[in-house]
Design an enzyme around this catalytic site. Structure first.
Site, short mmCIF file in Angstrom:
data_model
loop_
_atom_site.label_atom_id
_atom_site.label_comp_id
_atom_site.label_asym_id
_atom_site.label_seq_id
_atom_site.Cartn_x
_atom_site.Cartn_y
_atom_site.Cartn_z
N GLY A 29 0.82 -1.20 0.00
CA GLY A 29 0.00 0.00 0.00
C GLY A 29 0.86 1.25 0.00
N HIS A 56 6.91 -3.70 1.51
CA HIS A 56 6.82 -2.80 0.36
C HIS A 56 7.53 -1.50 0.75
CE1 HIS A 56 4.15 -0.91 -2.92
NE2 HIS A 56 4.85 0.09 -2.42
N GLU A 59 9.48 2.40 -3.27
CA GLU A 59 8.87 2.62 -4.58
C GLU A 59 8.57 4.10 -4.75
OE1 GLU A 59 5.17 1.13 -7.41
OE2 GLU A 59 4.89 1.22 -5.24
N ASP A 148 3.76 -7.68 -9.46
CA ASP A 148 3.07 -6.87 -8.46
C ASP A 148 1.61 -7.31 -8.37
OD1 ASP A 148 2.58 -5.10 -6.46
OD2 ASP A 148 2.76 -3.29 -7.66
#
Length: 215
Positions: A29, A56, A59, A148
C-alpha cells in the site's frame, strides 16, 4: 495493507498457518504517511517466531522507507526497492559508487522484488529502458522480476520478461539468473529451494535453449 491497524492480528494469523501453506507476511500500500515502523509490533512478533516477511518499500517514498524496512523492522525482502538507485552515483567516466545503504543491500543479498510495469504505472520509473533493474542487475544486486498485481497492472510474468528483453536485450541466461534469484529468495525451506533450482528451473531453461538451438 499498511494504512490499516491490523498488522499484528494478521501476522499472528500468518504464523498460525505457516505449516499449512502460508509462506510469509507482507505489508503493501501507500508508503507516504504510512511508514513500516507503524507496524513494528507485528515485525517484532514475526522475528521472535522465526518467520519471514517482506515490506513494500522504496517505490514512492525513497531511501528512508528502505532504511526503516531493513534497519528498524528487519525485512527479509523489499517489495519494489527501486529507489535504492538514489544511493548509487555514476561518474562521467562510468565508474559507479554505492552509498552505505545500497552497499548494505547488495552485500547482504537482500532480494528486490522489482515490478517494471507497475513501477511505470505509479511513475516510480519513466520507461522500461530506464527502469533501475537494468543497472541493479548489472551491479549484481539480488534483483527479481515480479508482476506486483497481474489484474491491476494487466501483465504476466511472461510479459514482464518480454518488456525487459526488448529494453535491455536480455538472453535466456539473464532470465534464468532472475528466476534463480527469485527461488533463492523464496520463503520455503532451503532444500526445497535447491531442489526447485536444480531439478526444475535449470533443466527447464536448458530444454528451452536446446529447442532454440535446433530450430
Amino acid at each position: 495493507m499498511r494504512h490499516a491497524a491490523r498488522a499484528l492480528e494478521i501476522a499472528e494469523l500468518a504464523n498460525r498457518y505457516r505449516d499449512s501453506g502460508v509462506a510469509g507476511f507482507d505489508i503493501a500500500g501507500a508508503e507516504a504517511g504510512f511508514p513500516p515502523t507503524r507496524h513494528l509490533d507485528a515485525f517484532e512478533y514475526l522475528k521472535r517466531e522465526n518467520n519471514h516477511f517482506t515490506i513494500h518499500a522504496g517505490e514512492a517514498f525513497g531511501l528512508p522507507s528502505i532504511w526503516q524496512a531493513l534497519q528498524w523492522c528487519g525485512a527479509d525482502r523489499l517489495g519494489h526497492g527501486v529507489r535504492i538507485i538514489d544511493d548509487i552515483e555514476i561518474a562521467e567516466d562510468g565508474t559507479v559508487k554505492l552509498g552505505r545503504l545500497a552497499s548494505y543491500v547488495r552485500d547482504k543479498r537482500i532480494p528486490l522484488e522489482m515490478c517494471p510495469t507497475s513501477n511505470l504505472q505509479t511513475a516510480a520509473a519513466t520507461s522500461y529502458a530506464e527502469h533501475p533493474i537494468g543497472l541493479l542487475s548489472k551491479l549484481r544486486f539480488r534483483a527479481t522480476v515480479n508482476t506486483d498485481n497481474r489484474l491491476m497492472s494487466g501483465t504476466s510474468m511472461s510479459r514482464e520478461f518480454e518488456h525487459l528483453v526488448e529494453a535491455f536485450g536480455y538472453t535466456l541466461d539473464d532470465m534464468q539468473w532472475f528466476t534463480v534469484n527469485a527461488m533463492k529468495s523464496a520463503f520455503i525451506p532451503f532444500d526445497e529451494r535447491l531442489a526447485m533450482i536444480n531439478d526444475v528451473i535449470k533443466p527447464g531453461y536448458a530444454e528451452i535453449k536446446s529447442e532454440w538451438l535446433f530450430r
